[in-house]
Motif scaffolding. Structure first.
Motif, PDB file in Angstrom:
ATOM      1  N   THR A   7      -8.545   2.070  -2.397  1.00 17.41           N
ATOM      2  CA  THR A   7      -7.217   1.985  -1.795  1.00 17.41           C
ATOM      3  C   THR A   7      -6.191   2.568  -2.617  1.00 17.41           C
ATOM      4  N   LYS A   8      -4.813   3.031  -1.935  1.00 16.77           N
ATOM      5  CA  LYS A   8      -3.851   3.044  -2.884  1.00 16.77           C
ATOM      6  C   LYS A   8      -3.083   1.814  -2.734  1.00 16.77           C
ATOM      7  N   CYS A   9      -3.151   0.883  -3.827  1.00 14.74           N
ATOM      8  CA  CYS A   9      -2.327  -0.377  -3.704  1.00 14.74           C
ATOM      9  C   CYS A   9      -1.568  -0.495  -5.087  1.00 14.74           C
ATOM     10  N   SER A  33       6.000  19.665 -12.310  1.00 16.49           N
ATOM     11  CA  SER A  33       4.764  19.221 -12.589  1.00 16.49           C
ATOM     12  C   SER A  33       4.532  17.882 -13.099  1.00 16.49           C
ATOM     13  N   TYR A  34       3.519  17.101 -12.710  1.00 15.16           N
ATOM     14  CA  TYR A  34       3.335  15.829 -12.901  1.00 15.16           C
ATOM     15  C   TYR A  34       3.094  15.399 -14.573  1.00 15.16           C
ATOM     16  N   TYR A  35       2.442  16.315 -15.034  1.00 15.41           N
ATOM     17  CA  TYR A  35       2.174  15.943 -16.625  1.00 15.41           C
ATOM     18  C   TYR A  35       3.142  17.079 -17.212  1.00 15.41           C
ATOM     19  N   ILE A  43       0.959  -1.363  -0.039  1.00 16.52           N
ATOM     20  CA  ILE A  43       0.189  -0.155  -0.004  1.00 16.52           C
ATOM     21  C   ILE A  43       0.863   1.381   0.027  1.00 16.52           C
ATOM     22  N   PHE A  44       0.370   2.164  -0.557  1.00 12.79           N
ATOM     23  CA  PHE A  44       1.144   3.575  -0.436  1.00 12.79           C
ATOM     24  C   PHE A  44       0.249   4.813  -0.383  1.00 12.79           C
ATOM     25  N   GLU A  45       0.931   5.803  -0.244  1.00  9.18           N
ATOM     26  CA  GLU A  45       0.313   7.128  -0.264  1.00  9.18           C
ATOM     27  C   GLU A  45       1.226   8.164  -1.184  1.00  9.18           C
ATOM     28  N   GLY A  46       0.417   9.504  -1.188  1.00 11.43           N
ATOM     29  CA  GLY A  46       1.350  10.562  -1.817  1.00 11.43           C
ATOM     30  C   GLY A  46       0.901  11.894  -1.336  1.00 11.43           C
ATOM     31  N   LEU A  47       1.568  12.563  -0.812  1.00 13.50           N
ATOM     32  CA  LEU A  47       1.425  13.935  -0.504  1.00 13.50           C
ATOM     33  C   LEU A  47       2.739  14.797  -0.525  1.00 13.50           C
ATOM     34  N   GLY A  74      -7.086   7.558 -12.385  1.00 15.16           N
ATOM     35  CA  GLY A  74      -5.965   6.610 -12.001  1.00 15.16           C
ATOM     36  C   GLY A  74      -4.971   7.407 -11.314  1.00 15.16           C
ATOM     37  N   SER A  75      -4.756   8.743 -11.762  1.00 12.18           N
ATOM     38  CA  SER A  75      -3.767   9.549 -11.237  1.00 12.18           C
ATOM     39  C   SER A  75      -4.386  10.507 -10.655  1.00 12.18           C
ATOM     40  N   MET A  76      -5.848  10.736 -10.957  1.00 13.02           N
ATOM     41  CA  MET A  76      -6.466  11.730 -10.476  1.00 13.02           C
ATOM     42  C   MET A  76      -8.145  11.405 -10.571  1.00 13.02           C
ATOM     43  N   LEU A  87       8.074  19.138  -2.550  1.00 17.32           N
ATOM     44  CA  LEU A  87       8.822  17.815  -2.150  1.00 17.32           C
ATOM     45  C   LEU A  87       7.714  16.817  -2.094  1.00 17.32           C
ATOM     46  N   TYR A  88       7.787  15.648  -3.196  1.00 17.12           N
ATOM     47  CA  TYR A  88       6.645  14.866  -2.912  1.00 17.12           C
ATOM     48  C   TYR A  88       7.216  13.643  -1.982  1.00 17.12           C
ATOM     49  N   ILE A  89       6.188  13.324  -1.177  1.00 15.10           N
ATOM     50  CA  ILE A  89       6.240  12.284  -0.069  1.00 15.10           C
ATOM     51  C   ILE A  89       5.750  11.195  -0.261  1.00 15.10           C
ATOM     52  N   ARG A  90       6.448   9.965  -0.421  1.00 13.61           N
ATOM     53  CA  ARG A  90       5.788   8.605  -0.610  1.00 13.61           C
ATOM     54  C   ARG A  90       6.003   7.787   0.580  1.00 13.61           C
ATOM     55  N   PRO A  91       4.818   7.607   1.311  1.00  8.03           N
ATOM     56  CA  PRO A  91       4.987   6.626   2.368  1.00  8.03           C
ATOM     57  C   PRO A  91       4.559   5.172   1.603  1.00  8.03           C
ATOM     58  N   GLY A 133      -5.539  15.589  -8.284  1.00  7.41           N
ATOM     59  CA  GLY A 133      -4.836  14.547  -7.477  1.00  7.41           C
ATOM     60  C   GLY A 133      -3.845  15.416  -6.715  1.00  7.41           C
ATOM     61  N   THR A 134      -2.854  14.773  -5.863  1.00  6.51           N
ATOM     62  CA  THR A 134      -1.858  15.309  -5.240  1.00  6.51           C
ATOM     63  C   THR A 134      -0.705  15.617  -6.221  1.00  6.51           C
ATOM     64  N   ALA A 135      -0.633  14.629  -7.088  1.00  5.01           N
ATOM     65  CA  ALA A 135       0.339  14.660  -8.130  1.00  5.01           C
ATOM     66  C   ALA A 135       0.162  15.769  -9.062  1.00  5.01           C
ATOM     67  N   ALA A 136      -1.088  15.493  -9.617  1.00  7.97           N
ATOM     68  CA  ALA A 136      -1.598  16.325 -10.660  1.00  7.97           C
ATOM     69  C   ALA A 136      -1.987  17.738 -10.402  1.00  7.97           C
TER      70      ALA A 136
HETATM   71  C1  COI Z   1      -0.609  11.091  -6.037  1.00  2.00           C
HETATM   72  O1  COI Z   1      -1.511  11.799  -6.791  1.00  2.00           O
HETATM   73  O2  COI Z   1      -0.062  11.418  -5.132  1.00  2.00           O
HETATM   74  C2  COI Z   1      -0.481   9.560  -6.713  1.00  2.00           C
HETATM   75  O3  COI Z   1      -0.050   8.691  -5.823  1.00  2.00           O
HETATM   76  C3  COI Z   1      -0.773   9.233  -8.168  1.00  2.00           C
HETATM   77  C4  COI Z   1       0.457   8.792  -8.858  1.00  2.00           C
HETATM   78  C5  COI Z   1       0.127   8.187 -10.137  1.00  2.00           C
HETATM   79  C6  COI Z   1       1.776   9.692  -8.752  1.00  2.00           C
END
Ligand code: COI
Length: 355
Positions: free
Chosen positions: A193-195, A165-167, A67-71, A232-234, A133-137, A300-303
């Motif tokens: 979920t985020k898996c 930027s993500y895109y 499992i994971f997260e993004g902030l 998916g990403s948003m 700074l993207y944080i990935r737990p 989305g966090t990334a987008a």
């Molecule tokens: C996020 O928006 O933080 C995500 O986990 C999506 C991922 C595709 C980067």
């Protein structure tokens, strides 16, 4: 809980923050914590960023118990560093943990880990426009075992990377392909979920869309292949005839996005009528054809907030808002990023200062 810190002896050179790729460069340190059945989560530590040693039989590699997260951490104009709604990510990670049979991570330890790691890595939080700074737990099952059951041993880690930027389009509208063959998730499954498995299932359609020049795939529900779910990403939102419409979360196959929740709050406060409901692809295409689809965007966090300039479905393409960013999308982007980067006041208490 006391977090042991081992600092790197060889700090890396910092990148040019005016041209940051997404998710490629990682900072000097990472957080680690182990779980063993009978002992619980233990040994929280920050160590130099380095490869893990894993048994080839580690269960995550075979059964995807992950499992994971993004902030993100943001640099304000005053040089301070702040997080955006981190407790929402912590809670969602534990919802994912419940679904994937990963032991929950105590909220206070998780928060302390985030704050301690980001403070240690504060020089990595970029200040150029649109960077963070993207944080990935994430947590993975580590038992060396061939056989399907919930693992007894886990590793929880947090890594961080400075991002732009993500895109590649940045805030410019993206082209989206509505997928009618593959599905991402189905009710009763893991869509909320985020898996990692959700993302693995999305790759084939994503590759196909990319070959055709689209940025991402827009998923339909897995039961009827009829209702709009997410990208998916948003998450996605549409402005149709003045109202804001977004897929509801009741199917359990759509991610409850933190950015989605924040945008809904902002839109409500601005007086928009919001409908969280099923939206059929036919309704969307009809609205695009008649011009009732005024704006479409992803969250989305990334987008962040990303306008959709074109949607294609079964060989037909529809331009939205003249292929430009619309006023509501722009206002959401400006307000949300304004709060995140501390350029405007945060009346919601979403921002958590780090240092
Ligand atoms: C996020 O928006 O933080 C995500 O986990 C999506 C991922 C595709 C980067």
């Amino acid at each position: 809980m006391n977090i042991r810190i081992e600092r790197t002896a060889v700090p890396k050179a910092k990148p040019d923050t005016n041209d940051l790729p997404f998710g490629v460069l990682f900072t000097d340190h990472m957080f680690l914590m182990n779980y063993d059945k009978g002992e619980g989560w233990h040994d929280p530590r920050i160590v130099p960023y380095a490869p893990f040693t894993l048994e080839p039989a580690a269960m995550v590699l075979h059964y995807a118990q992950e499992i994971f997260e993004g902030l993100k951490a943001y640099r304000t104009a005053e040089g301070k560093v702040q997080l955006f709604r981190p407790m929402d990510n912590i809670r969602r990670m534990n919802d994912s943990a419940e679904r994937l049979c990963v032991p929950k991570i105590p909220e206070d330890v998780f928060m302390q880990a985030l704050l301690t790691l980001v403070e240690l890595e504060q020089d990595w939080v970029p200040s150029a426009e649109g960077t963070s700074l993207y944080i990935r737990p994430f947590a993975i099952a580590t038992d060396p075992h061939v056989g399907v059951h919930a693992a007894h041993h886990y590793l929880f880690s947090i890594i961080t990377c400075p991002v732009g930027s993500y895109y590649k389009e940045g805030i410019n509208p993206v082209r989206i392909l509505i997928e009618s063959q593959d599905i991402r998730a189905v009710r009763g499954g893991t869509g909320y979920t985020k898996c990692g498995g959700n993302y693995a299932a999305s790759l084939r359609a994503g590759e196909k869309a990319e070959e055709l020049g689209f940025s991402q795939v827009l998923w339909l529900d897995g039961v009827h292949k009829k209702y709009i779910e997410e990208v998916g990403s948003m998450n996605v939102m549409f402005k149709i005839n003045g109202k804001i419409v977004t897929p509801s979360l009741v199917s359990g196959s759509v991610l409850p996005g933190v950015t989605r929740r924040s945008c809904i709050q902002l839109l409500k406060d601005w007086g928009y009528e919001i409908e969280e409901r099923d939206i059929s692809v036919d309704e969307l295409i009809h609205a695009a054809e008649t011009g009732e689809l005024e704006e479409a965007w992803g969250t989305g966090t990334a987008a962040v907030v990303s306008p959709m300039g074109e949607i294609a479905y079964e060989g037909e393409s529809h331009v939205i808002c003249g292929g430009k960013i619309g006023p509501v999308t722009q206002k959401l982007y400006d307000t949300l990023t304004g709060i995140q980067w501390g350029k405007i006041p945060d009346p919601y208490g979403w921002v958590v200062p780090v240092c």
